[in-house]
Design a protein around this motif. Structure first.
Motif, PDB file in Angstrom:
ATOM      1  N   GLY A  75      43.041  28.250  36.375  1.00  0.00           N
ATOM      2  CA  GLY A  75      43.878  29.046  35.477  1.00  0.00           C
ATOM      3  C   GLY A  75      43.234  30.359  35.095  1.00  0.00           C
ATOM      4  O   GLY A  75      43.892  31.408  35.062  1.00  0.00           O
ATOM      5  N   LEU A  76      41.929  30.336  34.807  1.00  0.00           N
ATOM      6  CA  LEU A  76      41.230  31.566  34.439  1.00  0.00           C
ATOM      7  C   LEU A  76      41.209  32.560  35.600  1.00  0.00           C
ATOM      8  O   LEU A  76      41.353  33.771  35.401  1.00  0.00           O
ATOM      9  N   ALA A  77      41.019  32.054  36.823  1.00  0.00           N
ATOM     10  CA  ALA A  77      41.049  32.940  37.985  1.00  0.00           C
ATOM     11  C   ALA A  77      42.420  33.577  38.139  1.00  0.00           C
ATOM     12  O   ALA A  77      42.535  34.759  38.508  1.00  0.00           O
ATOM     13  N   ALA A  78      43.481  32.816  37.854  1.00  0.00           N
ATOM     14  CA  ALA A  78      44.832  33.362  37.944  1.00  0.00           C
ATOM     15  C   ALA A  78      45.051  34.468  36.912  1.00  0.00           C
ATOM     16  O   ALA A  78      45.741  35.455  37.189  1.00  0.00           O
ATOM     17  N   THR A  79      44.462  34.312  35.721  1.00  0.00           N
ATOM     18  CA  THR A  79      44.603  35.369  34.718  1.00  0.00           C
ATOM     19  C   THR A  79      43.881  36.639  35.158  1.00  0.00           C
ATOM     20  O   THR A  79      44.361  37.749  34.926  1.00  0.00           O
ATOM     21  N   TYR A  80      42.728  36.483  35.827  1.00  0.00           N
ATOM     22  CA  TYR A  80      42.024  37.671  36.322  1.00  0.00           C
ATOM     23  C   TYR A  80      42.794  38.312  37.467  1.00  0.00           C
ATOM     24  O   TYR A  80      42.822  39.545  37.600  1.00  0.00           O
ATOM     25  N   ASP A  81      43.430  37.492  38.291  1.00  0.00           N
ATOM     26  CA  ASP A  81      44.225  38.041  39.392  1.00  0.00           C
ATOM     27  C   ASP A  81      45.419  38.831  38.871  1.00  0.00           C
ATOM     28  O   ASP A  81      45.892  39.759  39.534  1.00  0.00           O
ATOM     29  N   LEU A  82      45.907  38.474  37.698  1.00  0.00           N
ATOM     30  CA  LEU A  82      46.993  39.246  37.097  1.00  0.00           C
ATOM     31  C   LEU A  82      46.558  40.682  36.852  1.00  0.00           C
ATOM     32  O   LEU A  82      47.354  41.621  37.003  1.00  0.00           O
ATOM     33  N   LEU A  83      45.304  40.853  36.492  1.00  0.00           N
ATOM     34  CA  LEU A  83      44.761  42.198  36.301  1.00  0.00           C
ATOM     35  C   LEU A  83      44.421  42.865  37.633  1.00  0.00           C
ATOM     36  O   LEU A  83      44.907  43.949  37.944  1.00  0.00           O
ATOM     37  N   PHE A  84      43.586  42.189  38.403  1.00  0.00           N
ATOM     38  CA  PHE A  84      43.020  42.788  39.611  1.00  0.00           C
ATOM     39  C   PHE A  84      43.985  42.759  40.791  1.00  0.00           C
ATOM     40  O   PHE A  84      44.208  43.776  41.446  1.00  0.00           O
ATOM     41  N   GLY A  85      44.563  41.607  41.051  1.00  0.00           N
ATOM     42  CA  GLY A  85      45.412  41.471  42.226  1.00  0.00           C
ATOM     43  C   GLY A  85      46.811  42.001  42.035  1.00  0.00           C
ATOM     44  O   GLY A  85      47.403  42.546  42.965  1.00  0.00           O
ATOM     45  N   ARG A  86      47.360  41.841  40.829  1.00  0.00           N
ATOM     46  CA  ARG A  86      48.747  42.244  40.589  1.00  0.00           C
ATOM     47  C   ARG A  86      48.874  43.690  40.123  1.00  0.00           C
ATOM     48  O   ARG A  86      49.834  44.379  40.478  1.00  0.00           O
ATOM     49  N   THR A  87      47.922  44.142  39.296  1.00  0.00           N
ATOM     50  CA  THR A  87      48.035  45.479  38.707  1.00  0.00           C
ATOM     51  C   THR A  87      47.003  46.448  39.244  1.00  0.00           C
ATOM     52  O   THR A  87      47.121  47.652  39.023  1.00  0.00           O
ATOM     53  N   GLY A  88      45.981  45.950  39.926  1.00  0.00           N
ATOM     54  CA  GLY A  88      44.959  46.832  40.475  1.00  0.00           C
ATOM     55  C   GLY A  88      43.937  47.291  39.461  1.00  0.00           C
ATOM     56  O   GLY A  88      43.315  48.343  39.640  1.00  0.00           O
ATOM     57  N   LEU A  89      43.732  46.513  38.398  1.00  0.00           N
ATOM     58  CA  LEU A  89      42.760  46.862  37.356  1.00  0.00           C
ATOM     59  C   LEU A  89      41.477  46.070  37.570  1.00  0.00           C
ATOM     60  O   LEU A  89      41.462  44.842  37.399  1.00  0.00           O
ATOM     61  N   LEU A  90      40.416  46.744  37.966  1.00  0.00           N
ATOM     62  CA  LEU A  90      39.116  46.087  38.161  1.00  0.00           C
ATOM     63  C   LEU A  90      38.388  46.040  36.826  1.00  0.00           C
ATOM     64  O   LEU A  90      37.877  47.050  36.338  1.00  0.00           O
ATOM     65  N   SER A  91      38.355  44.857  36.234  1.00  0.00           N
ATOM     66  CA  SER A  91      37.726  44.676  34.924  1.00  0.00           C
ATOM     67  C   SER A  91      36.444  43.882  35.071  1.00  0.00           C
ATOM     68  O   SER A  91      36.404  42.885  35.789  1.00  0.00           O
ATOM     69  N   PHE A  92      35.394  44.332  34.377  1.00  0.00           N
ATOM     70  CA  PHE A  92      34.132  43.605  34.324  1.00  0.00           C
ATOM     71  C   PHE A  92      33.930  42.975  32.955  1.00  0.00           C
ATOM     72  O   PHE A  92      32.815  42.581  32.616  1.00  0.00           O
TER      73      PHE A  92
END
Length: 364
Positions: A75-92
């Protein structure tokens, strides 16, 4: 006269409008998740013994604990993919919000003596307000600058936890959850199955929310922003607001994951505040496949499972009996994970999600 629709690679209003899916596609999108959830829901009743894969029978506390942790990180990986994979936001700084959920509830019930419902309500409030405030600042910049801002905010959170202000966070030792702070049906080895179902419920919530927002107008705009944000702005759409919405939704879902993680492990650890924790999410998403429906979750399960099981493998008699040249690397889980990551990126650059497409293509 050339219009924007005539220029290759240009995002137009038609690209953002929904396209009706075929009946077969709609059935698969609904049927497969329901079948998967049904199978996962009955696992605590299974007595199958898989000694090579799990530490005991499927319904044993050790196996259910491992499976629950895998589900939470899916689930946590899916939330990060919402940022990175879906919107293109690379967050650290995604780990900051996981820690926010864990430490907020833990401090509330352990140090402030609040009732669990009040602590959960506080976590919901904090999980919405803090991402909105930090995201409003961080999203004023794009690209690497945005990544650096999120890294800086995460580092501030990590330092704050490690410094143990007012003896609230426990510093380097972490903060164990107070006995009796959670209901009896969620505490104790005998109730591991209930914790497993809680983790499964979290995954279902994350999957449902992401599926809903991705198929709605914001999801289509996020995809357009990932492809070309400037052209989205030219169409008159407020890209900043849509990026902020993606940031808040992903961070809020990560906060809820932090609460579930707290219940599973029985405490809050400063390790979940580090940038390495966020990098693990990035690796999970890349392993599974960015921007896909199931890729991030598969990557989260695979990474978490190997991270836990390889540690046991490294200390097993089978590895101890190997020559030094093999025993040394196999006893280091990070080394094995690193090799796996390199192999996956090289042979499956689209992640696990691209494997089905490749198999279909090879069968034609």
């Amino acid at each position: 006269m050339t219009t924007t629709a005539d220029v290759p690679g240009t995002v137009t209003v038609d690209d953002i409008r929904p396209r009706p899916a075929s009946p077969r596609t709609r059935w698969l999108r609904r049927g497969v998740p329901l079948a998967a959830v049904a199978v996962l829901a009955v696992l605590p009743f299974s007595t199958v013994n898989l000694p090579a894969l799990l530490p005991g029978p499927v319904n044993s506390p050790g196996s259910l604990q491992l499976l629950a942790i895998c589900l939470v990180f899916a689930g946590l990986a899916a939330t990060y993919d919402l940022l990175f994979g879906r919107t293109g936001l690379l967050s650290f700084g995604h780990a900051l919000y996981v820690a926010l959920g864990s430490y907020t509830v833990n401090i509330a019930v352990t140090k402030l003596d609040l009732a669990l419902p009040a602590a959960l309500l506080l976590a919901v409030l904090v999980g919405l307000v803090v991402p909105a405030l930090l995201g409003a600042v961080a999203l004023r910049v794009n690209g690497i600058a945005f990544a650096m801002v999120t890294l800086a905010t995460a580092q501030v959170g990590s330092i704050l936890v490690m410094s143990d202000p007012g003896r609230l966070t426990g510093g380097e030792e972490g903060l164990p959850l107070a006995p009796g702070a959670i209901p009896g049906f969620l505490s104790g080895v005998a109730n591991t199955a209930n914790l497993y179902w809680l983790a499964l419920g979290y995954v279902v919530v994350v999957l449902a929310v992401i599926a809903w927002v991705v198929e709605s107008e914001p999801g289509r705009v996020w995809q357009a922003i990932r492809e070309n944000e400037r052209r989205v702005s030219v169409l008159g759409l407020p890209s900043y607001r849509f990026r902020l919405l993606s940031f808040v939704v992903a961070s809020f879902l990560a906060t809820l994951g932090g609460v579930v993680h707290l219940f599973l492990v029985g405490g809050s650890s400063p390790q979940i505040t580090t940038s390495n924790f966020t990098l693990a999410f990035l690796v999970m998403v890349v392993l599974g496949g960015t921007g896909s429906r199931w890729g991030a979750m598969l990557g989260g399960v695979l990474y978490t499972y190997l991270d836990h099981r390889l540690a046991a493998l490294g200390t097993s008699d089978a590895v101890a009996g190997l020559p030094e040249v093999l025993r040394a690397p196999l006893s280091e889980p990070l080394f094995v994970l690193g090799v796996l990551f390199i192999v996956m990126v090289y042979f499956l650059p689209g992640g696990l999600a691209s494997l089905a497409t490749r198999l279909r293509g090879s069968s034609k």
